[in-house]
Structure formats: C-alpha cells, structure tokens
Design a protein around this motif. Structure first.
Motif, PDB file in Angstrom:
ATOM      1  N   GLU A 143      51.079  31.070 -24.907  1.00  0.00           N
ATOM      2  CA  GLU A 143      50.888  32.468 -25.289  1.00  0.00           C
ATOM      3  C   GLU A 143      51.563  32.751 -26.636  1.00  0.00           C
ATOM      4  O   GLU A 143      51.039  33.494 -27.456  1.00  0.00           O
ATOM      5  CB  GLU A 143      51.436  33.407 -24.209  1.00  0.00           C
ATOM      6  CG  GLU A 143      50.666  33.335 -22.905  1.00  0.00           C
ATOM      7  CD  GLU A 143      49.183  33.603 -23.070  1.00  0.00           C
ATOM      8  OE1 GLU A 143      48.816  34.543 -23.822  1.00  0.00           O
ATOM      9  OE2 GLU A 143      48.385  32.872 -22.460  1.00  0.00           O
ATOM     10  N   GLU A 144      52.701  32.126 -26.848  1.00  0.00           N
ATOM     11  CA  GLU A 144      53.395  32.254 -28.130  1.00  0.00           C
ATOM     12  C   GLU A 144      52.568  31.605 -29.249  1.00  0.00           C
ATOM     13  O   GLU A 144      52.510  32.122 -30.365  1.00  0.00           O
ATOM     14  CB  GLU A 144      54.782  31.601 -28.026  1.00  0.00           C
ATOM     15  CG  GLU A 144      55.724  31.969 -29.125  1.00  0.00           C
ATOM     16  CD  GLU A 144      57.114  31.396 -28.909  1.00  0.00           C
ATOM     17  OE1 GLU A 144      57.889  31.439 -29.873  1.00  0.00           O
ATOM     18  OE2 GLU A 144      57.424  30.899 -27.813  1.00  0.00           O
ATOM     19  N   SER A 154      49.828  34.149 -30.194  1.00  0.00           N
ATOM     20  CA  SER A 154      50.299  35.244 -31.046  1.00  0.00           C
ATOM     21  C   SER A 154      50.639  34.738 -32.453  1.00  0.00           C
ATOM     22  O   SER A 154      50.420  35.433 -33.447  1.00  0.00           O
ATOM     23  CB  SER A 154      51.492  35.954 -30.419  1.00  0.00           C
ATOM     24  OG  SER A 154      52.592  35.095 -30.313  1.00  0.00           O
ATOM     25  N   ARG A 206      49.049  35.830 -36.115  1.00  0.00           N
ATOM     26  CA  ARG A 206      49.926  36.168 -37.247  1.00  0.00           C
ATOM     27  C   ARG A 206      49.583  35.343 -38.481  1.00  0.00           C
ATOM     28  O   ARG A 206      49.548  35.863 -39.598  1.00  0.00           O
ATOM     29  CB  ARG A 206      51.378  35.942 -36.846  1.00  0.00           C
ATOM     30  CG  ARG A 206      52.351  36.345 -37.890  1.00  0.00           C
ATOM     31  CD  ARG A 206      53.769  36.275 -37.381  1.00  0.00           C
ATOM     32  NE  ARG A 206      54.669  36.331 -38.512  1.00  0.00           N
ATOM     33  CZ  ARG A 206      55.843  35.761 -38.573  1.00  0.00           C
ATOM     34  NH1 ARG A 206      56.292  35.098 -37.536  1.00  0.00           N
ATOM     35  NH2 ARG A 206      56.591  35.862 -39.634  1.00  0.00           N
TER      36      ARG A 206
END
Length: 141
Positions: free
Chosen positions: A94-95, A98, A102
C-alpha cells in the motif's frame, strides 16, 4: 581530584597575524568606502564554477525518487526474508502504491523533453510492477 591553577597544559600563544602592506583586496576596498562614506565601485570576482539555478519542481521530483528507491530497497529485503509473511508485506505494498502516485504527480510537472521525466516514469513503472506482482499472487509459493 584537585587541579593546579598554576599548571598550563597545551598552551599555545599564536603570533599576531598582520596583513602585508599594499595587499589590499575587495573587502578592504569596500570597508574603506563605507568608513569614508564613499562606496567603492563593484568588484567583479570570477569563480571557476558555473552558476545555475535548480528548479524546485525538479528538486521535489528527485526527493520523491530517492524516497521511492529507498522504499523499493526495503521492500526487496522484506520479500527475500522468509520470516516476513504476505500479510506483513501488504502494508508495504500500500505504501508502494501511494509512493507511485506521488512519483507520477512529481513527474507531471516536469517538461516532456527533460531526461528526469523519463527516469521518473521508469521508477513509477517499477513501483507498479511490484504492486501487480503482489496482487496477482506471484509471491505465493
């Protein structure tokens, strides 16, 4: 323990540094001009380095890229560790997602002919590939 105040350890008295006569510089000229009220003409100082400005957008993109590479490195170590389960990898994926968003956002502000945009796109593709591998189940077994 008592310290003897008369004992001097490692005392070095430097000699007074005096500028040589006639060796004036730009700073001395400006200082004399300020003291007398007359400002000296500007002094051109040549440096061997070429001055250029760096865009804050590019700095932001490079920062996001560095963070993404560090995250990919941590993810790689976690995947190769047999003690880490798939449930343990899920938050890291999930990181990754994201971070991919970005990186893409940072790349969207860079011009198309800039080589940094190509690097950012490759980095985003690497992040997306790892996310897909996890979600497809390639890591099972």
């Amino acid at each position: 323990m008592k310290i003897d105040p008369n004992k001097i350890i490692g005392s070095v008295v430097p000699g007074a540094v005096r500028p040589s006569a006639g060796a004036g510089g730009a700073f001395e000229d400006v200082l004399k001009g300020v003291e007398t009220g007359a400002v000296a003409k500007p002094v051109n100082i040549q440096t061997p380095f070429q001055q250029f400005s760096v865009s804050p957008v590019k700095l932001s993109a490079v920062g996001a890229g560095e963070e993404a590479l560090e995250l990919l490195e941590r993810y790689s170590r976690a995947v190769s560790d047999p003690q880490v389960s798939l449930k343990g990898l899920a938050p890291m994926v999930e990181e990754l997602e994201s971070m991919r968003i970005r990186v893409e956002d940072a790349a969207s502000f860079i011009s198309d002919d800039d080589p940094l945009k190509g690097i950012m796109k490759e980095l985003s593709s690497s992040l997306y590939g790892e996310i897909l591998r996890f979600r497809r189940g390639d890591l099972i077994g």
